[in-house]
Motif scaffolding. Structure first.
Motif, mmCIF file in Angstrom:
data_model
loop_
_atom_site.group_PDB
_atom_site.id
_atom_site.type_symbol
_atom_site.label_atom_id
_atom_site.label_comp_id
_atom_site.label_asym_id
_atom_site.label_seq_id
_atom_site.Cartn_x
_atom_site.Cartn_y
_atom_site.Cartn_z
ATOM 1 N N ILE A 30 -1.173 -0.862 -7.262
ATOM 2 C CA ILE A 30 -0.363 -2.083 -7.366
ATOM 3 C C ILE A 30 1.024 -1.925 -6.736
ATOM 4 C CG2 ILE A 30 0.648 -3.772 -8.966
ATOM 5 C CD1 ILE A 30 -2.438 -3.803 -8.887
ATOM 6 N N TYR A 31 1.748 -0.864 -7.102
ATOM 7 C CA TYR A 31 3.123 -0.709 -6.621
ATOM 8 C C TYR A 31 3.208 -0.530 -5.108
ATOM 9 C CZ TYR A 31 4.351 -0.090 -11.555
ATOM 10 O OH TYR A 31 4.524 -0.251 -12.906
ATOM 11 N N GLY A 32 2.159 -0.076 -4.469
ATOM 12 C CA GLY A 32 2.195 0.156 -3.034
ATOM 13 C C GLY A 32 1.725 -1.007 -2.187
ATOM 14 N N HIS A 33 1.333 -2.113 -2.827
ATOM 15 C CA HIS A 33 0.799 -3.251 -2.083
ATOM 16 C C HIS A 33 1.663 -4.495 -2.237
ATOM 17 C CE1 HIS A 33 -2.996 -1.071 -1.597
ATOM 18 N NE2 HIS A 33 -3.340 -2.009 -0.734
ATOM 19 N N ASP A 34 1.617 -5.305 -1.223
ATOM 20 C CA ASP A 34 2.245 -6.623 -1.272
ATOM 21 C C ASP A 34 1.121 -7.639 -1.093
ATOM 22 O OD1 ASP A 34 4.019 -8.727 -1.254
ATOM 23 O OD2 ASP A 34 4.498 -8.502 0.873
ATOM 24 N N PHE A 35 0.494 -8.010 -2.195
ATOM 25 C CA PHE A 35 -0.643 -8.927 -2.132
ATOM 26 C C PHE A 35 -0.185 -10.322 -1.730
ATOM 27 C CE2 PHE A 35 -1.724 -5.773 -5.464
ATOM 28 C CZ PHE A 35 -2.781 -5.163 -4.815
ATOM 29 N N LYS A 36 -0.908 -10.897 -0.783
ATOM 30 C CA LYS A 36 -0.554 -12.228 -0.282
ATOM 31 C C LYS A 36 -1.170 -13.340 -1.126
ATOM 32 C CE LYS A 36 1.560 -10.377 3.204
ATOM 33 N NZ LYS A 36 2.937 -10.033 2.987
ATOM 34 N N ILE A 38 -3.937 -14.253 -4.750
ATOM 35 C CA ILE A 38 -4.596 -13.767 -5.965
ATOM 36 C C ILE A 38 -5.950 -13.161 -5.605
ATOM 37 C CG2 ILE A 38 -5.655 -14.488 -8.137
ATOM 38 C CD1 ILE A 38 -2.758 -14.653 -8.487
ATOM 39 N N ASN A 39 -6.691 -13.804 -4.704
ATOM 40 C CA ASN A 39 -8.001 -13.285 -4.313
ATOM 41 C C ASN A 39 -7.897 -11.920 -3.636
ATOM 42 O OD1 ASN A 39 -9.596 -15.285 -5.374
ATOM 43 N ND2 ASN A 39 -9.582 -16.518 -3.509
ATOM 44 N N GLN A 40 -6.874 -11.717 -2.837
ATOM 45 C CA GLN A 40 -6.671 -10.411 -2.208
ATOM 46 C C GLN A 40 -6.390 -9.356 -3.286
ATOM 47 O OE1 GLN A 40 -3.070 -9.888 0.062
ATOM 48 N NE2 GLN A 40 -3.940 -8.222 1.269
ATOM 49 N N ALA A 41 -5.581 -9.691 -4.268
ATOM 50 C CA ALA A 41 -5.288 -8.765 -5.364
ATOM 51 C C ALA A 41 -6.555 -8.450 -6.150
ATOM 52 C CB ALA A 41 -4.223 -9.354 -6.285
ATOM 53 N N LYS A 42 -7.340 -9.468 -6.467
ATOM 54 C CA LYS A 42 -8.589 -9.261 -7.209
ATOM 55 C C LYS A 42 -9.542 -8.358 -6.442
ATOM 56 C CE LYS A 42 -8.728 -13.613 -9.783
ATOM 57 N NZ LYS A 42 -9.473 -14.863 -9.967
ATOM 58 N N THR A 43 -9.676 -8.603 -5.147
ATOM 59 C CA THR A 43 -10.576 -7.798 -4.315
ATOM 60 C C THR A 43 -10.112 -6.349 -4.263
ATOM 61 O OG1 THR A 43 -11.190 -9.708 -2.980
ATOM 62 C CG2 THR A 43 -11.561 -7.547 -2.003
ATOM 63 N N CYS A 44 -8.825 -6.133 -4.060
ATOM 64 C CA CYS A 44 -8.285 -4.770 -3.989
ATOM 65 C C CYS A 44 -8.463 -4.031 -5.314
ATOM 66 C CB CYS A 44 -6.814 -4.787 -3.599
ATOM 67 S SG CYS A 44 -6.551 -5.120 -1.854
ATOM 68 N N ILE A 45 -8.206 -4.710 -6.416
ATOM 69 C CA ILE A 45 -8.350 -4.082 -7.729
ATOM 70 C C ILE A 45 -9.810 -3.762 -8.004
ATOM 71 C CG2 ILE A 45 -8.139 -4.462 -10.222
ATOM 72 C CD1 ILE A 45 -5.522 -6.041 -9.506
ATOM 73 N N PHE A 46 -10.711 -4.684 -7.671
ATOM 74 C CA PHE A 46 -12.144 -4.439 -7.849
ATOM 75 C C PHE A 46 -12.587 -3.225 -7.037
ATOM 76 C CE2 PHE A 46 -16.525 -4.868 -6.465
ATOM 77 C CZ PHE A 46 -17.187 -5.019 -7.673
ATOM 78 N N GLU A 47 -12.190 -3.175 -5.770
ATOM 79 C CA GLU A 47 -12.572 -2.049 -4.909
ATOM 80 C C GLU A 47 -11.965 -0.739 -5.405
ATOM 81 O OE1 GLU A 47 -11.479 -3.293 -0.987
ATOM 82 O OE2 GLU A 47 -13.248 -4.586 -0.805
ATOM 83 N N TYR A 48 -10.732 -0.783 -5.878
ATOM 84 C CA TYR A 48 -10.097 0.423 -6.411
ATOM 85 C C TYR A 48 -10.907 0.964 -7.593
ATOM 86 C CZ TYR A 48 -6.861 3.413 -8.929
ATOM 87 O OH TYR A 48 -6.296 4.473 -9.586
ATOM 88 N N ILE A 49 -11.269 0.092 -8.516
ATOM 89 C CA ILE A 49 -11.988 0.535 -9.713
ATOM 90 C C ILE A 49 -13.411 0.960 -9.380
ATOM 91 C CG2 ILE A 49 -12.932 -0.206 -11.938
ATOM 92 C CD1 ILE A 49 -10.427 -2.056 -12.149
ATOM 93 N N GLU A 50 -14.154 0.106 -8.708
ATOM 94 C CA GLU A 50 -15.579 0.355 -8.488
ATOM 95 C C GLU A 50 -15.870 1.392 -7.409
ATOM 96 O OE1 GLU A 50 -18.156 -0.567 -10.285
ATOM 97 O OE2 GLU A 50 -16.759 -1.537 -11.646
ATOM 98 N N ILE A 51 -15.042 1.474 -6.403
ATOM 99 C CA ILE A 51 -15.324 2.401 -5.300
ATOM 100 C C ILE A 51 -14.520 3.690 -5.447
ATOM 101 C CG2 ILE A 51 -15.184 2.734 -2.802
ATOM 102 C CD1 ILE A 51 -15.790 -0.319 -2.592
#
Length: 83
Positions: A30-36, A38-51
């Motif tokens: 989270i601290y290293g990203h500038d999400f543009k 909500i969907n981009q944030a959701k996708t990044c968080i999902f990929e971080y957790i699952e992958i």
């Protein structure tokens, strides 16, 4: 409706694992990203957790094993004890 998530009353250890995970999520992603969006944030968080977090990141609480590998070993051990 709200359901109590713990049995004991106000025990700080009840949420230690969850708090540790969210700290790790914030620091590593989270601290290293500038999400543009909500969907981009959701996708990044999902990929971080699952992958990353569940499949590639070593966990000290699991004797520095991958969660998926630790879980597979745990299930195999359980099955052997049933037989």
């Amino acid at each position: 409706m709200v359901t109590q998530s713990t049995i004991r009353r106000t025990n700080c250890w009840d949420y230690a694992v969850a708090e540790s995970f969210f700290k790790t999520l914030k620091v590593e992603l989270i601290y290293g990203h500038d999400f543009k969006t909500i969907n981009q944030a959701k996708t990044c968080i999902f990929e971080y957790i699952e992958i990353w977090y569940n499949r590639k990141r070593l966990h000290s609480s699991l004797s520095t094993k991958l969660p998926m590998k630790w879980n597979k070993n745990f299930i195999n051990l359980k099955m052997r004890h049933r037989a």
